[in-house]
Design a protein around this motif. Structure first.
Motif, short mmCIF file in Angstrom:
data_model
loop_
_atom_site.label_atom_id
_atom_site.label_comp_id
_atom_site.label_asym_id
_atom_site.label_seq_id
_atom_site.Cartn_x
_atom_site.Cartn_y
_atom_site.Cartn_z
N ARG A 233 2.87 26.77 14.48
CA ARG A 233 3.03 25.33 14.93
C ARG A 233 3.30 24.49 13.68
NH1 ARG A 233 0.67 24.23 19.91
NH2 ARG A 233 0.21 22.25 19.30
N VAL A 234 4.08 23.31 13.88
CA VAL A 234 4.64 22.39 12.77
C VAL A 234 3.40 21.27 12.79
CG1 VAL A 234 6.13 20.73 12.08
CG2 VAL A 234 6.87 23.07 13.02
N HIS A 235 2.90 21.20 11.62
CA HIS A 235 1.82 20.06 11.42
C HIS A 235 2.52 18.76 10.54
CE1 HIS A 235 -2.21 18.24 10.78
NE2 HIS A 235 -1.83 18.13 9.76
N ILE A 236 2.38 17.73 11.18
CA ILE A 236 2.85 16.46 10.55
C ILE A 236 1.75 15.44 10.21
CG2 ILE A 236 4.68 14.55 10.50
CD1 ILE A 236 6.08 16.20 12.98
N ILE B 212 -2.34 15.24 19.07
CA ILE B 212 -2.09 14.10 17.91
C ILE B 212 -3.64 13.74 17.73
CG2 ILE B 212 -2.00 12.47 19.76
CD1 ILE B 212 -0.58 10.66 17.75
N ASN B 213 -4.15 13.44 16.57
CA ASN B 213 -5.42 13.46 16.07
C ASN B 213 -5.36 12.42 15.09
OD1 ASN B 213 -7.45 13.84 13.66
ND2 ASN B 213 -8.19 14.95 15.50
N VAL B 214 -6.40 11.30 15.39
CA VAL B 214 -6.42 10.13 14.46
C VAL B 214 -7.80 10.14 13.96
CG1 VAL B 214 -6.43 7.54 14.65
CG2 VAL B 214 -4.95 9.00 16.14
N ARG B 215 -7.72 9.69 12.49
CA ARG B 215 -8.95 9.52 11.71
C ARG B 215 -8.87 8.37 11.00
NH1 ARG B 215 -9.07 14.12 7.81
NH2 ARG B 215 -7.34 14.31 7.95
N VAL C 147 -5.11 8.12 9.09
CA VAL C 147 -4.38 9.38 8.85
C VAL C 147 -4.25 9.89 10.53
CG1 VAL C 147 -4.33 11.95 8.38
CG2 VAL C 147 -5.44 10.43 6.87
N ILE C 148 -3.03 9.78 10.75
CA ILE C 148 -2.55 10.29 12.12
C ILE C 148 -1.70 11.68 11.95
CG2 ILE C 148 -1.15 10.07 14.24
CD1 ILE C 148 -1.35 6.90 13.82
N SER C 149 -2.49 12.74 12.52
CA SER C 149 -1.74 14.21 12.45
C SER C 149 -1.47 14.45 13.80
CB SER C 149 -3.09 15.02 12.12
OG SER C 149 -3.70 14.68 10.89
N GLY D 259 0.63 -1.25 0.10
CA GLY D 259 -0.14 0.01 0.10
C GLY D 259 0.77 1.23 0.02
N GLU D 260 0.35 2.39 0.13
CA GLU D 260 1.06 3.59 0.16
C GLU D 260 1.13 4.33 1.54
OE1 GLU D 260 0.30 6.60 -3.11
OE2 GLU D 260 -0.34 7.89 -1.66
N PHE D 261 2.31 4.79 1.76
CA PHE D 261 2.47 5.35 3.03
C PHE D 261 2.93 7.11 2.76
CE2 PHE D 261 5.14 6.42 6.87
CZ PHE D 261 4.14 6.77 7.70
N PHE D 262 2.17 8.02 3.14
CA PHE D 262 2.47 9.23 2.94
C PHE D 262 2.68 10.38 4.12
CE2 PHE D 262 1.00 13.58 1.76
CZ PHE D 262 1.99 14.04 0.72
N VAL D 263 4.05 10.86 3.97
CA VAL D 263 4.26 11.83 5.11
C VAL D 263 4.28 13.12 4.60
CG1 VAL D 263 5.84 12.35 6.90
CG2 VAL D 263 5.47 9.86 6.34
N HIS D 264 3.26 14.15 5.36
CA HIS D 264 3.44 15.40 4.80
C HIS D 264 3.95 16.37 6.08
CE1 HIS D 264 1.98 19.23 3.08
NE2 HIS D 264 1.48 19.49 4.06
N ALA D 265 4.60 17.41 5.96
CA ALA D 265 4.85 18.27 7.08
C ALA D 265 4.91 19.86 6.48
CB ALA D 265 6.06 17.99 7.53
#
Length: 596
Positions: A527-530, A576-579, A587-589, A514-520
């Protein structure tokens, strides 16, 4: 979109500024007290005579006056010429020829009025001037057509009546007096023998002329008085109507502002649940626009409300407080919200129930905080338990492992006993890892806070992950990181552990690839959003709720990896937020405060 949602360490939501109730109520009182006074002042200031209020509206009416005068003048002149010359069929040529100069005069005046209307914006003064010219023009027609015997005398009454509509009561009286004076002048000229050559000598007696003058003067003055009175009444009615309209409009605007300023969602429906009002807070909470939900049923947010409506109606009839209900609802973006709502009847002035008023609030954050508090209590208990027994387990475990290694060295490699001892050694290593995780979770080492480049940590983690045995050919790793450093205040090793644990969980959720995508990125609030996004199997709502609890694993591990992640993020003052949705991925933010 991802559906089930839980936010840890809190969530901020923008609140739209609104008008507060006390200031709005004060404004309503002032509007009610001064609406008519303000209107009258504005009315007299624009007209100086009680004329029309709107300058633009008066200008439009003046256009109608100019055009209507031209049309009526041509028709009246044509009819008068035909009447004066005899039958239309026999003398049509002479009749048209006789009124030609007058038609040209009317056309010229219409042109002058139109140019003045375009170039000069004092419409009231223009109207007064036009009615003065009208009186002079009618007087001219009366004089050249026989004065007291003229068929055009009735035009004075028309001018007076129209003047009352345009220049008010005082203008109507002045026009009537001016008309009487002009008619008297024409009659006196006739009596003294001053008549146009076309009329020839007149034989009107003094008595008949005076009688005609008296009747005409009385008629003009009576019409002027009546027209002035009607204009005054109409003016007063217009002022009252405009004041009432303005007051109602302001009151309606006030009510709308109050409804829009309420921070609770508010929906009004008919008795069947069809939505016809949806305030700004409801739009903000649900993600739907008012135009999108109007005429739809409120069940799209609250489900079947038959029982809740019945209970609420019974409470309202008994004079009790409306009960509160709770329901899970999906936003337009697919996020799960926990709503608390109440239902109240909407009454008409007659007291008849015409619909329902539903007020609701987003309780997701409240439930998350409650769950966070319960989770922290459980984590604290587990931490104390782990700290107390970890050393007690590791000491006998080390002795057991040493003894098994000694016994294994005396056996052949292919014996059954040797294979069993190999299993014991492997499982003892696994047990030792679990105990180590316990200690790391229960008593983490103090964080060494320094300025750390999050982008560099993520790149390093992904490089290690690409070379780990957990990556198969079906896995695709992608990243979207800025070129400039993303500096935060934190412990580099602990933040690297966060990235590693989240990435390993994502790989385990995608066993077939599958696909694993990291965005920052850096947000506007410094604030820094990952964001870590995978296309794995996803989780159920129950699994999401328990994701950060110890011993809770969705991938077959010890269940401590994300618990440690949560603890590290909390220690770094982050969120930390999980959807997640089953079959749609997760998606873990993570948000961390930027370096000062």
């Amino acid at each position: 979109m991802l559906g089930n949602s839980v936010t840890i360490c809190g969530r901020q939501r923008k609140v739209k500024a609104g008008l507060t109730l006390p200031r709005a109520a004060e404004r309503a009182v002032v509007l009610r007290r001064t609406a008519e006074d303000r209107f009258v002042i504005r009315f007299s200031r624009m007209t100086n005579d009680g004329g029309p209020v709107s300058q633009d509206g008066f200008g439009a009416r003046l256009w109608w006056l100019i055009a209507g005068r031209a049309a009526v003048a041509v028709l009246v002149l044509l009819a008068g010429a035909v009447w004066a010359r005899g039958t239309f069929a026999a003398n049509v040529g002479d009749s048209l020829q006789s009124i030609k100069p007058l038609v040209l005069v009317v056309a010229l005046l219409t042109l002058v009025y139109s140019v003045a209307h375009i170039l000069w914006k004092n419409y009231l003064l223009q109207a007064r001037f036009q009615f003065l010219v009208d009186v002079l023009l009618v007087s001219w027609l009366v004089w050249i057509t026989g004065a007291v015997r003229s068929p055009y005398t009735a035009l004075y009454i028309v001018v007076i009546s129209v003047a009352s509509w345009f220049i008010g009561p005082r203008g109507a009286l002045i026009t009537s007096i001016g008309s009487a004076a002009a008619f008297n002048a024409c009659s006196l000229l006739l009596l003294n023998g001053v008549v146009p050559a076309s009329n020839g000598p007149t034989e009107e007696s003094l008595a008949s002329v005076i009688q005609s003058m008296g009747l005409a003067d009385v008629s003009f003055l009576v019409v002027g008085l009546l027209a002035a009175k009607l204009a005054e009444r109409q003016l007063h009615s217009d002022v009252q109507l405009a004041a009432a309209t303005r007051s109602l409009a302001d009151l309606r605007a006030l009510h709308e502002r109050i409804v829009e300023s309420i921070r609770s969602g508010l929906i009004t429906t008919d008795l069947t649940g069809t939505i016809y009002a949806f305030n700004a807070a409801a739009e903000e909470i649900t993600g739907y626009e008012a135009d999108d939900v109007r005429s739809k049923n409120a069940a799209m947010f609250f489900g079947d409300m038959t029982r809740q409506i019945a209970v609420s109606m019974e409470a309202a009839a008994a004079g009790k407080v409306s009960p509160r209900f709770e329901v899970d609802s999906l936003t337009q973006s697919g996020f799960m919200l926990h709503l608390g709502y109440s239902i109240a009847p909407l009454f008409l002035e007659s007291g008849e129930t015409s619909g329902l008023v539903i007020t609701f609030q987003d309780l997701t954050d409240v439930r998350v905080m409650e769950e966070t508090a319960r989770r922290q209590d459980r984590l604290a208990a587990v931490g104390r338990l782990a700290a107390s027994i970890a050393h007690e387990i590791r000491n006998p475990l080390a002795a057991m492992r040493g003894s098994i290694q000694m016994l294994r060295s005396e056996l052949t490699d292919n014996s059954d006993h040797g294979q069993l001892m190999e299993i014991i050694l492997r499982e003892s290593d696994r047990l030792n890892k679990i105990v180590t995780d316990y200690l790391n979770y229960a008593r983490p080492r103090p964080a060494e806070m320094n300025e750390v480049d999050v982008s560099a940590l993520i790149r390093e983690t992904l490089k290690l992950l690409r070379n780990s045995p957990e990556i198969s050919e079906g896995h695709v790793l992608k990243e979207a990181l800025p070129d400039e450093p993303l500096m935060v205040k934190g412990d580099a090793e602990q933040l690297k552990q966060v990235c590693w644990n989240v990435a390993r969980n994502a790989m385990q959720a995608m066993p077939d690839g599958g696909e694993f995508f990291v965005h920052a990125e850096r947000t506007h609030a410094d604030r820094v959003h990952i964001s870590f996004k995978d296309s794995g199997c996803g989780m159920s709502p129950e699994q999401v709720e328990r994701l950060f609890e110890p011993f809770t694993s969705t991938t077959g591990g010890t269940g401590l990896g994300l618990s440690i992640v949560y603890q590290i993020i909390r220690d770094h003052s982050g969120t930390i937020n999980v959807r997640s949705r089953q079959g749609k991925g997760t998606v873990i933010s993570v948000e961390l405060p930027g370096a000062a």
